[in-house]
Design an enzyme around this catalytic site. Structure first.
Site, PDB file in Angstrom:
ATOM      1  N   PRO A  74      59.174  86.637  43.606  1.00  0.00           N
ATOM      2  CA  PRO A  74      58.397  87.055  42.434  1.00  0.00           C
ATOM      3  C   PRO A  74      57.970  85.890  41.544  1.00  0.00           C
ATOM      4  O   PRO A  74      56.937  85.960  40.879  1.00  0.00           O
ATOM      5  CB  PRO A  74      59.341  88.003  41.687  1.00  0.00           C
ATOM      6  CG  PRO A  74      60.707  87.674  42.183  1.00  0.00           C
ATOM      7  CD  PRO A  74      60.550  87.139  43.577  1.00  0.00           C
ATOM      8  N   ASN A  75      58.743  84.812  41.532  1.00  0.00           N
ATOM      9  CA  ASN A  75      58.372  83.644  40.727  1.00  0.00           C
ATOM     10  C   ASN A  75      57.116  82.976  41.279  1.00  0.00           C
ATOM     11  O   ASN A  75      56.214  82.614  40.534  1.00  0.00           O
ATOM     12  CB  ASN A  75      59.525  82.643  40.679  1.00  0.00           C
ATOM     13  CG  ASN A  75      60.727  83.190  39.953  1.00  0.00           C
ATOM     14  OD1 ASN A  75      60.617  83.660  38.828  1.00  0.00           O
ATOM     15  ND2 ASN A  75      61.872  83.171  40.603  1.00  0.00           N
ATOM     16  N   ASP A 106      54.354  77.311  52.136  1.00  0.00           N
ATOM     17  CA  ASP A 106      55.714  76.828  52.314  1.00  0.00           C
ATOM     18  C   ASP A 106      55.787  75.526  51.539  1.00  0.00           C
ATOM     19  O   ASP A 106      54.808  74.774  51.468  1.00  0.00           O
ATOM     20  CB  ASP A 106      56.079  76.626  53.780  1.00  0.00           C
ATOM     21  CG  ASP A 106      57.590  76.525  53.970  1.00  0.00           C
ATOM     22  OD1 ASP A 106      58.333  77.219  53.241  1.00  0.00           O
ATOM     23  OD2 ASP A 106      58.042  75.757  54.829  1.00  0.00           O
ATOM     24  N   HIS A 111      52.503  70.721  42.868  1.00  0.00           N
ATOM     25  CA  HIS A 111      52.129  70.760  44.274  1.00  0.00           C
ATOM     26  C   HIS A 111      51.467  72.087  44.632  1.00  0.00           C
ATOM     27  O   HIS A 111      50.436  72.120  45.293  1.00  0.00           O
ATOM     28  CB  HIS A 111      53.382  70.542  45.118  1.00  0.00           C
ATOM     29  CG  HIS A 111      54.541  71.373  44.648  1.00  0.00           C
ATOM     30  ND1 HIS A 111      55.164  71.156  43.423  1.00  0.00           N
ATOM     31  CD2 HIS A 111      55.170  72.440  45.179  1.00  0.00           C
ATOM     32  CE1 HIS A 111      56.125  72.047  43.253  1.00  0.00           C
ATOM     33  NE2 HIS A 111      56.146  72.841  44.303  1.00  0.00           N
ATOM     34  N   TYR A 130      64.169  73.900  42.577  1.00  0.00           N
ATOM     35  CA  TYR A 130      64.601  72.569  42.144  1.00  0.00           C
ATOM     36  C   TYR A 130      63.942  72.128  40.829  1.00  0.00           C
ATOM     37  O   TYR A 130      64.127  70.990  40.398  1.00  0.00           O
ATOM     38  CB  TYR A 130      64.280  71.540  43.236  1.00  0.00           C
ATOM     39  CG  TYR A 130      65.039  71.754  44.525  1.00  0.00           C
ATOM     40  CD1 TYR A 130      66.311  71.218  44.707  1.00  0.00           C
ATOM     41  CD2 TYR A 130      64.484  72.485  45.567  1.00  0.00           C
ATOM     42  CE1 TYR A 130      67.014  71.402  45.892  1.00  0.00           C
ATOM     43  CE2 TYR A 130      65.173  72.679  46.757  1.00  0.00           C
ATOM     44  CZ  TYR A 130      66.434  72.137  46.909  1.00  0.00           C
ATOM     45  OH  TYR A 130      67.126  72.321  48.081  1.00  0.00           O
ATOM     46  N   ASP A 131      63.187  73.001  40.186  1.00  0.00           N
ATOM     47  CA  ASP A 131      62.457  72.641  38.961  1.00  0.00           C
ATOM     48  C   ASP A 131      63.325  71.960  37.897  1.00  0.00           C
ATOM     49  O   ASP A 131      62.867  71.016  37.254  1.00  0.00           O
ATOM     50  CB  ASP A 131      61.765  73.866  38.359  1.00  0.00           C
ATOM     51  CG  ASP A 131      60.537  74.305  39.144  1.00  0.00           C
ATOM     52  OD1 ASP A 131      60.178  73.633  40.134  1.00  0.00           O
ATOM     53  OD2 ASP A 131      59.933  75.326  38.763  1.00  0.00           O
TER      54      ASP A 131
END
Length: 190
Positions: free
Chosen positions: A10-11, A68, A176, A150-151
């Protein structure tokens, strides 16, 4: 135009939906009743994106794009890379992935890294790839509460805030995924 974004995350869906022009009706996997987990069996980020886009097109008949993403850390020879989501195990646990990565980088000086996203578009049976890369470094500890994955430990070059400290609109301009998605939208507007 109806277009499926092949993700159960959902993010990711929220991040991309905020960038979609009004003439495109963006559908999620849930919207088309695709509840199965599409296995990412590719050896590369490109292959995994193509597998997911092809799966939706072949099983549900919708034009589709899938992405991906991998975090590639220079001093770890590009790891976690294609295994980023499952770095600490098949549970896809963000916290465990971050802990494992930080542990592996404890005694390393080189913390340079990059996020790489590949979007595969399957439109009327034709496939195209769009790539976005964001260079940066891995912080020594988590900062910020926004974002996902990993934000909290990724600091993009030229910024003083981690991705997890940025508002979604700011992050999307440099991320990205945002870069790859803008390439996709440019292609679709031709």
């Amino acid at each position: 135009m109806k277009l499926v974004f092949a993700t159960h995350n959902p993010n990711k869906f929220r991040e991309i939906k905020s960038l979609v022009p009004k003439h495109i009706e963006l559908l999620s996997l849930s919207d088309i009743n695709c509840n199965e987990d599409i296995e990412e069996t590719g050896d590369t980020i490109d292959e995994n994106a193509m597998i997911k886009a092809d799966y939706v097109r072949n099983h549900y008949g919708y034009d589709c794009f899938a992405d991906d993403t991998g975090l590639e850390v220079h001093s770890l020879a590009g790891a976690p890379g294609v295994y980023s989501a499952r770095y600490a195990g098949d549970e896809k646990n963000d916290e465990a992935n971050i802990e494992k990565l930080l542990e592996q980088l404890k005694k390393r000086d080189d913390r340079t890294a990059r996020f790489k996203t590949v979007i595969a578009l399957n439109l009327k049976g034709n496939q195209n790839l769009f790539t976005g890369i964001c260079e940066g470094e891995i912080l020594e500890e988590k900062t910020g509460t926004k974002g996902f994955g990993y934000d909290p430990i990724f600091l993009p070059n030229g910024f003083e805030s981690s991705f997890a400290e940025m508002e979604l609109t700011e992050k999307s301009k440099i991320s990205h995924r945002g870069i790859a998605f803008r390439e996709l939208m440019e292609y679709l507007s031709k």
